[in-house]
Design a protein around this motif. Structure first.
Motif, mmCIF file in Angstrom:
data_model
loop_
_atom_site.group_PDB
_atom_site.id
_atom_site.type_symbol
_atom_site.label_atom_id
_atom_site.label_comp_id
_atom_site.label_asym_id
_atom_site.label_seq_id
_atom_site.Cartn_x
_atom_site.Cartn_y
_atom_site.Cartn_z
ATOM 1 N N UNK A 1 0.847 -1.196 0.000
ATOM 2 C CA UNK A 1 0.000 0.000 0.000
ATOM 3 C C UNK A 1 0.879 1.241 0.000
ATOM 4 N N UNK A 2 0.528 2.194 -0.858
ATOM 5 C CA UNK A 2 1.224 3.475 -0.926
ATOM 6 C C UNK A 2 0.167 4.564 -0.892
ATOM 7 N N UNK A 3 0.394 5.579 -0.072
ATOM 8 C CA UNK A 3 -0.559 6.678 0.015
ATOM 9 C C UNK A 3 0.200 7.981 0.237
ATOM 10 N N UNK A 4 -0.173 9.009 -0.525
ATOM 11 C CA UNK A 4 0.380 10.333 -0.264
ATOM 12 C C UNK A 4 -0.467 10.949 0.844
ATOM 13 N N UNK A 5 0.171 11.235 1.951
ATOM 14 C CA UNK A 5 -0.531 11.779 3.105
ATOM 15 C C UNK A 5 -0.652 13.296 2.990
ATOM 16 N N UNK A 6 0.442 13.947 2.586
ATOM 17 C CA UNK A 6 0.457 15.410 2.473
ATOM 18 C C UNK A 6 1.598 15.813 1.551
ATOM 19 N N UNK A 7 1.478 17.009 1.007
ATOM 20 C CA UNK A 7 2.580 17.623 0.267
ATOM 21 C C UNK A 7 2.601 19.099 0.643
ATOM 22 N N UNK A 8 3.821 19.685 0.684
ATOM 23 C CA UNK A 8 3.922 21.026 1.247
ATOM 24 C C UNK A 8 5.249 21.676 0.877
ATOM 25 N N UNK A 9 5.249 23.002 0.961
ATOM 26 C CA UNK A 9 6.486 23.759 0.823
ATOM 27 C C UNK A 9 7.182 23.697 2.171
ATOM 28 N N UNK A 10 8.370 23.125 2.191
ATOM 29 C CA UNK A 10 9.136 23.022 3.432
ATOM 30 C C UNK A 10 10.030 24.247 3.593
ATOM 31 N N UNK A 11 10.578 24.738 2.473
ATOM 32 C CA UNK A 11 11.431 25.921 2.501
ATOM 33 C C UNK A 11 11.372 26.582 1.139
ATOM 34 N N UNK A 12 11.238 27.903 1.116
ATOM 35 C CA UNK A 12 11.202 28.654 -0.132
ATOM 36 C C UNK A 12 11.945 29.956 0.066
ATOM 37 N N UNK A 13 12.860 30.231 -0.858
ATOM 38 C CA UNK A 13 13.618 31.470 -0.818
ATOM 39 C C UNK A 13 13.670 32.050 -2.222
ATOM 40 N N UNK B 1 15.345 29.019 -4.260
ATOM 41 C CA UNK B 1 15.596 27.721 -3.648
ATOM 42 C C UNK B 1 14.271 27.232 -3.064
ATOM 43 N N UNK B 2 13.887 26.054 -3.483
ATOM 44 C CA UNK B 2 12.645 25.463 -3.000
ATOM 45 C C UNK B 2 12.932 24.055 -2.501
ATOM 46 N N UNK B 3 12.426 23.745 -1.319
ATOM 47 C CA UNK B 3 12.368 22.365 -0.854
ATOM 48 C C UNK B 3 10.885 22.050 -0.742
ATOM 49 N N UNK B 4 10.437 21.198 -1.642
ATOM 50 C CA UNK B 4 9.045 20.785 -1.676
ATOM 51 C C UNK B 4 9.009 19.345 -1.201
ATOM 52 N N UNK B 5 8.151 19.059 -0.247
ATOM 53 C CA UNK B 5 8.171 17.739 0.383
ATOM 54 C C UNK B 5 6.806 17.075 0.336
ATOM 55 N N UNK B 6 6.846 15.782 0.497
ATOM 56 C CA UNK B 6 5.629 15.003 0.590
ATOM 57 C C UNK B 6 5.795 13.929 1.646
#
Length: 170
Positions: A24-36, A91-96
């Motif tokens: 089973x695989x599920x995306x729980x959330x995705x979000x901007x962790x850091x943006x400059x 610089x973007x760190x985009x996470x899920x």
């Protein structure tokens, strides 16, 4: 034919409701962790006569966040220079967060470093483009990336290095 249907129903009966052994695989959330976004040479940079030279770098990271939950981070760095002058830097760190259950160990790394970034990339690309546009520059549309091929190339390089090291030590 009736016998085949009965055999199929018997196979289903061996896995009662609630059996928890399927991957089973599920995306729980995705979000901007850091943006400059930096625009260090404004307002003069808006009068630059030439088109910018764009440099784009990617990096992927992963860490376990909880039992069966992994955070995958897609880092995108963009620098635009006009001649020798920095126009902008993003610089973007985009996470899920991904829930992974019953995934074979040999499939975990390919998912975390190829498939998960593929799922995150369209959203990260939009965040980068919007930040650049909001800085009053032409939006940058990043081309799709084949993370699966990149993962396989990197795995092959690491395997080459691993086999080369013992020969170099002897």
């Amino acid at each position: 034919m009736a016998d085949e249907q009965g055999a199929d129903q018997g196979a289903e009966a061996t896995f009662p409701n609630g059996a928890d052994n399927e991957p089973q695989v599920m995306m729980i959330a995705q979000y901007v962790k850091d943006l400059s976004f930096e625009n260090p040479n404004s307002p003069a940079i808006y009068q630059a006569p030439e088109q910018p030279k764009i440099d784009v770098q990617f990096n992927i990271g992963s860490q376990q966040a909880a039992d069966d939950v992994f955070e995958v981070m897609l880092k995108i760095e963009v620098a635009a220079t006009f001649g020798d002058t920095l126009g902008y830097a993003v610089e973007l760190v985009y996470a899920g967060l991904f829930g992974l259950r019953n995934i074979p160990a040999d499939q975990m790394q390919p998912f975390l470093f190829a498939e998960a970034p593929r799922l995150l990339f369209p959203f990260a690309r939009r965040v980068v483009s919007d930040a650049i546009r909001d800085g009053n520059f032409s939006p940058l549309v990043l081309e799709p990336i084949d993370f699966g091929t990149l993962y396989l190339q990197q795995a092959a390089q690491q395997a080459e290095l691993a086999t080369a090291e013992p020969a170099g030590e002897a």
